[in-house]
Motif scaffolding. Structure first.
Motif, PDB file in Angstrom:
ATOM      1  N   GLU A 164      14.622   9.947  -0.299  1.00  0.00           N
ATOM      2  CA  GLU A 164      14.175  10.989  -1.223  1.00  0.00           C
ATOM      3  C   GLU A 164      13.262  10.425  -2.316  1.00  0.00           C
ATOM      4  N   GLY A 165      13.582   9.234  -2.794  1.00  0.00           N
ATOM      5  CA  GLY A 165      12.751   8.612  -3.823  1.00  0.00           C
ATOM      6  C   GLY A 165      11.341   8.353  -3.300  1.00  0.00           C
ATOM      7  N   ALA A 166      11.258   7.812  -2.083  1.00  0.00           N
ATOM      8  CA  ALA A 166       9.940   7.541  -1.497  1.00  0.00           C
ATOM      9  C   ALA A 166       9.216   8.859  -1.212  1.00  0.00           C
ATOM     10  N   TRP A 167       9.960   9.849  -0.770  1.00  0.00           N
ATOM     11  CA  TRP A 167       9.378  11.174  -0.498  1.00  0.00           C
ATOM     12  C   TRP A 167       8.765  11.755  -1.779  1.00  0.00           C
ATOM     13  N   ASN A 168       9.431  11.556  -2.895  1.00  0.00           N
ATOM     14  CA  ASN A 168       8.931  12.084  -4.172  1.00  0.00           C
ATOM     15  C   ASN A 168       7.613  11.441  -4.596  1.00  0.00           C
ATOM     16  N   CYS A 169       7.277  10.319  -3.979  1.00  0.00           N
ATOM     17  CA  CYS A 169       6.016   9.636  -4.317  1.00  0.00           C
ATOM     18  C   CYS A 169       4.957   9.840  -3.232  1.00  0.00           C
ATOM     19  N   ARG A 170       5.307  10.602  -2.200  1.00  0.00           N
ATOM     20  CA  ARG A 170       4.406  10.666  -1.049  1.00  0.00           C
ATOM     21  C   ARG A 170       3.105  11.400  -1.372  1.00  0.00           C
ATOM     22  N   THR A 171       3.185  12.459  -2.163  1.00  0.00           N
ATOM     23  CA  THR A 171       1.927  13.099  -2.599  1.00  0.00           C
ATOM     24  C   THR A 171       1.904  13.121  -4.128  1.00  0.00           C
ATOM     25  N   LYS A 172       0.685  13.151  -4.662  1.00  0.00           N
ATOM     26  CA  LYS A 172       0.540  13.199  -6.124  1.00  0.00           C
ATOM     27  C   LYS A 172       1.110  14.503  -6.666  1.00  0.00           C
ATOM     28  N   LEU A 173       1.040  15.568  -5.860  1.00  0.00           N
ATOM     29  CA  LEU A 173       1.573  16.864  -6.289  1.00  0.00           C
ATOM     30  C   LEU A 173       3.096  16.803  -6.409  1.00  0.00           C
ATOM     31  N   ARG A 174       3.760  16.317  -5.379  1.00  0.00           N
ATOM     32  CA  ARG A 174       5.224  16.239  -5.389  1.00  0.00           C
ATOM     33  C   ARG A 174       5.688  15.393  -6.592  1.00  0.00           C
TER      34      ARG A 174
ATOM     35  N   GLY B  45       0.840  -1.207   0.000  1.00  0.00           N
ATOM     36  CA  GLY B  45       0.000   0.000   0.000  1.00  0.00           C
ATOM     37  C   GLY B  45       0.870   1.250   0.000  1.00  0.00           C
ATOM     38  N   ASP B  46       0.230   2.391  -0.319  1.00  0.00           N
ATOM     39  CA  ASP B  46       0.998   3.643  -0.454  1.00  0.00           C
ATOM     40  C   ASP B  46       1.483   4.186   0.886  1.00  0.00           C
ATOM     41  N   GLN B  47       0.707   3.974   1.934  1.00  0.00           N
ATOM     42  CA  GLN B  47       0.999   4.706   3.178  1.00  0.00           C
ATOM     43  C   GLN B  47       2.342   4.371   3.819  1.00  0.00           C
ATOM     44  N   PRO B  48       2.777   3.111   3.837  1.00  0.00           N
ATOM     45  CA  PRO B  48       4.044   2.828   4.547  1.00  0.00           C
ATOM     46  C   PRO B  48       5.312   2.997   3.708  1.00  0.00           C
ATOM     47  N   THR B  49       5.224   3.444   2.460  1.00  0.00           N
ATOM     48  CA  THR B  49       6.423   3.409   1.608  1.00  0.00           C
ATOM     49  C   THR B  49       7.543   4.323   2.120  1.00  0.00           C
ATOM     50  N   LEU B  50       7.167   5.467   2.677  1.00  0.00           N
ATOM     51  CA  LEU B  50       8.205   6.378   3.179  1.00  0.00           C
ATOM     52  C   LEU B  50       8.814   5.827   4.475  1.00  0.00           C
ATOM     53  N   ALA B  51       7.970   5.286   5.338  1.00  0.00           N
ATOM     54  CA  ALA B  51       8.488   4.671   6.565  1.00  0.00           C
ATOM     55  C   ALA B  51       9.407   3.503   6.214  1.00  0.00           C
ATOM     56  N   ALA B  52       9.051   2.740   5.166  1.00  0.00           N
ATOM     57  CA  ALA B  52       9.894   1.600   4.749  1.00  0.00           C
ATOM     58  C   ALA B  52      11.261   2.094   4.290  1.00  0.00           C
ATOM     59  N   ALA B  53      11.281   3.216   3.543  1.00  0.00           N
ATOM     60  CA  ALA B  53      12.562   3.758   3.069  1.00  0.00           C
ATOM     61  C   ALA B  53      13.411   4.229   4.247  1.00  0.00           C
ATOM     62  N   HIS B  54      12.771   4.913   5.200  1.00  0.00           N
ATOM     63  CA  HIS B  54      13.507   5.361   6.390  1.00  0.00           C
ATOM     64  C   HIS B  54      14.047   4.169   7.176  1.00  0.00           C
TER      65      HIS B  54
ATOM     66  N   SER C 239      10.842   7.487 -15.516  1.00  0.00           N
ATOM     67  CA  SER C 239      10.125   8.032 -14.352  1.00  0.00           C
ATOM     68  C   SER C 239      10.754   7.534 -13.049  1.00  0.00           C
ATOM     69  N   VAL C 240      11.096   6.246 -13.023  1.00  0.00           N
ATOM     70  CA  VAL C 240      11.749   5.659 -11.846  1.00  0.00           C
ATOM     71  C   VAL C 240      13.059   6.399 -11.555  1.00  0.00           C
ATOM     72  N   ALA C 241      13.827   6.646 -12.617  1.00  0.00           N
ATOM     73  CA  ALA C 241      15.114   7.334 -12.451  1.00  0.00           C
ATOM     74  C   ALA C 241      14.891   8.765 -11.960  1.00  0.00           C
ATOM     75  N   ALA C 242      13.888   9.443 -12.541  1.00  0.00           N
ATOM     76  CA  ALA C 242      13.635  10.837 -12.148  1.00  0.00           C
ATOM     77  C   ALA C 242      13.197  10.924 -10.689  1.00  0.00           C
ATOM     78  N   LEU C 243      12.397   9.962 -10.258  1.00  0.00           N
ATOM     79  CA  LEU C 243      11.906   9.988  -8.883  1.00  0.00           C
ATOM     80  C   LEU C 243      12.978   9.556  -7.891  1.00  0.00           C
ATOM     81  N   GLY C 244      13.973   8.811  -8.379  1.00  0.00           N
ATOM     82  CA  GLY C 244      15.030   8.339  -7.485  1.00  0.00           C
ATOM     83  C   GLY C 244      14.662   7.054  -6.774  1.00  0.00           C
TER      84      GLY C 244
END
Ligand code: ADP
Length: 450
Positions: A106-116, A84-93, A265-270
């Motif tokens: 940073e890669g997970a952060w770039n996916c945290r909101t649709k705006l970012r 799911g989307d919610q834990p991806t940043l916690a998983a990266a940390h 896209s993967v490369a751009a997001l990191g």
């Protein structure tokens, strides 16, 4: 310290501990690995439901990583997998904190909101819709002149198309904003600790067919595991998913343009490591990015993919990859395969489904799981985010798979009662007087999502 003979240990992070996390855990255990769970289902008490889950706050990923590090100091963890989307940043940390392979923060952060994500992809020159975000307390009269019609309005951090609405003119836009505002200010969402729900994103509507890509990243290299066609038009105003079929029937050059767009896209997001789920629209043979997330396909849809001579499921492939076990490079089977996320025809109290045995007898249909339980309140889109269940089919070719899914679905009749029942029977049942085969014991609120 983990000795050579000690089993590997996988930490699964998920907001919901239901059938999806169970199927990943089962895959890990089949491989001889141990499993730990981390969830924000209850954010204060560890092991509240007796499944040993660590209580985490995914909206505070550093603190979640800290809690994971404490757990790992007692029993080492070899890999972290976000569902799911919610834990991806916690998983990266957590991966960074433990020195494990994972996506950079940073890669997970770039996916945290649709705006970012839109901002990063646009800056890198990827084809994304025009967009802007506005705060819910801004005046609509001031926003309207900037809206590119037809447009799509969406919350910044929801998933499964919840709250995503198309609007073709100012009146429809005003109505859409009102409806999405009411959704995100409703108690289930205000108490969900989702971040960034005080703004909405507006995007130009991209016409064209849609595909989903399931991928696996290793040290920044993306391997496309499957391209799913979505044969239903998905033209709005709401965007509930229905059918996914793979292999794609798009021309080879369009599929390779999709793979190329996904890799860029993967490369751009990191993003660098682990599962990827992405959506693209195809306009005149050219892909447009809708969204990428560093996590596997949701709900039970992973069952539509099998790999290698032993036909291992996507879950097992991803667990092998995460834990560094051999076999993660297995090729997808050649047979065509598909899944239908069973749409919710109307909001109400789910009662039962008729025609299940007949639908299961449809040639090429391999499995039907009704995941809604009797007396569950179900919501149609855009307020909804949970499907009634899943239909799976396999055949020699994708057209046959699509036909089988449609035939089986046409045989199902869902019965709703509009009132909440006075009494809850002890044992929920799926079928109206039929044998409810293989009912998953999903907890309420852990129903089907994409
Ligand atoms: P979620 O993460 O909730 O699934 P998405 O942004 O992926 O939200 O949007 C959900 C669905 O809405 C997409 O799969 C697509 O069908 C439709 N959609 C979203 N944005 C657009 C757009 N800009 N143009 C056309 N369709 C869109």
């Amino acid at each position: 310290m983990a000795g050579a003979s000690q089993p590997k240990r996988l930490l699964i992070l998920s907001s919901k501990l239901g059938y999806q996390s169970r199927s990943f855990a089962e895959a890990a255990r089949r491989l001889g690995a141990e499993v730990a769970f981390g969830t924000d289902r209850c954010r204060k008490v560890d092991n509240l439901w007796g499944d040993g889950a660590l209580a985490l706050r995914f909206e505070n990923p550093e603190a979640a990583a800290e809690a994971v590090a404490r757990l790992a100091s007692e029993t080492p963890i070899d890999a972290v997998l976000a569902l799911g989307d919610q834990p991806t940043l916690a998983a990266a940390h957590a991966a960074a904190r433990l020195g494990l392979t994972g996506n950079p923060v940073e890669g997970a952060w770039n996916c945290r909101t649709k705006l970012r994500q839109r901002q990063v992809l646009r800056a890198a020159g990827l084809p994304v819709p025009e967009f802007f975000a506005f705060r819910l307390d801004e005046l609509l009269e001031e926003i309207l002149p900037r809206v590119p019609f037809p447009c799509v309005v969406k919350p910044l951090t929801l998933s499964a198309s919840q709250g995503v609405v198309r609007a073709d003119n100012p009146a429809a836009f005003t109505a859409a904003v009102g409806r999405v505002r009411a959704l995100i200010q409703s108690p289930p969402l205000t108490s969900s600790h989702r971040t960034d729900l005080d703004r909405l994103l507006v995007e130009s509507y991209i016409p064209g067919r849609e595909v989903a890509v399931e991928g696996l990243m290793t040290a920044g290299r993306l391997r496309v595991l499957a391209v799913f066609d979505k044969p239903d038009p998905l033209e709005g105003p709401f965007f509930e998913e229905t059918i996914y079929v793979t292999p794609s029937r798009l021309p080879a050059e369009v599929q390779s343009a999709i793979a190329d767009c996904a890799a860029r896209s993967v490369a751009a997001l990191g993003l660098t490591d682990g599962p990827l789920h992405a959506e693209f629209r195809i306009q005149e043979g050219k892909p447009w990015v809708l969204e990428l997330q560093p996590r596997p396909i949701g709900g039970l849809c992973a069952r539509a993919l099998r790999f290698g001579p032993d036909r291992i499921g996507l879950e097992e492939l991803l667990v092998r990859h995460a834990l560094g076990f051999p076999g993660a490079g297995a090729e997808r089977e050649v047979e065509a395969s598909g899944v239908m996320m069973i749409p919710v025809p109307r909001s109400g109290i789910f009662d039962c489904v008729d025609g299940l045995d007949e639908a299961r007898a449809t040639p090429a249909v391999t499995e039907i799981e009704i995941t809604a339980r009797r007396h569950d309140p179900v919501l149609a889109w855009p307020e909804g985010s949970s499907y009634l269940g899943f239909i799976f089919a396999r055949a020699q070719d994708p057209a046959r798979v699509e036909q089988a899914l449609r035939q089986a679905h046409a045989r199902l009749r869902f019965v709703f009662s509009s009132e909440l029942p006075v009494e809850h029977p002890a044992a929920p049942r799926a079928g109206c007087g039929e044998s409810p085969r293989r009912r998953p014991a999903a907890a309420k609120g852990s129903r089907a999502r994409r």
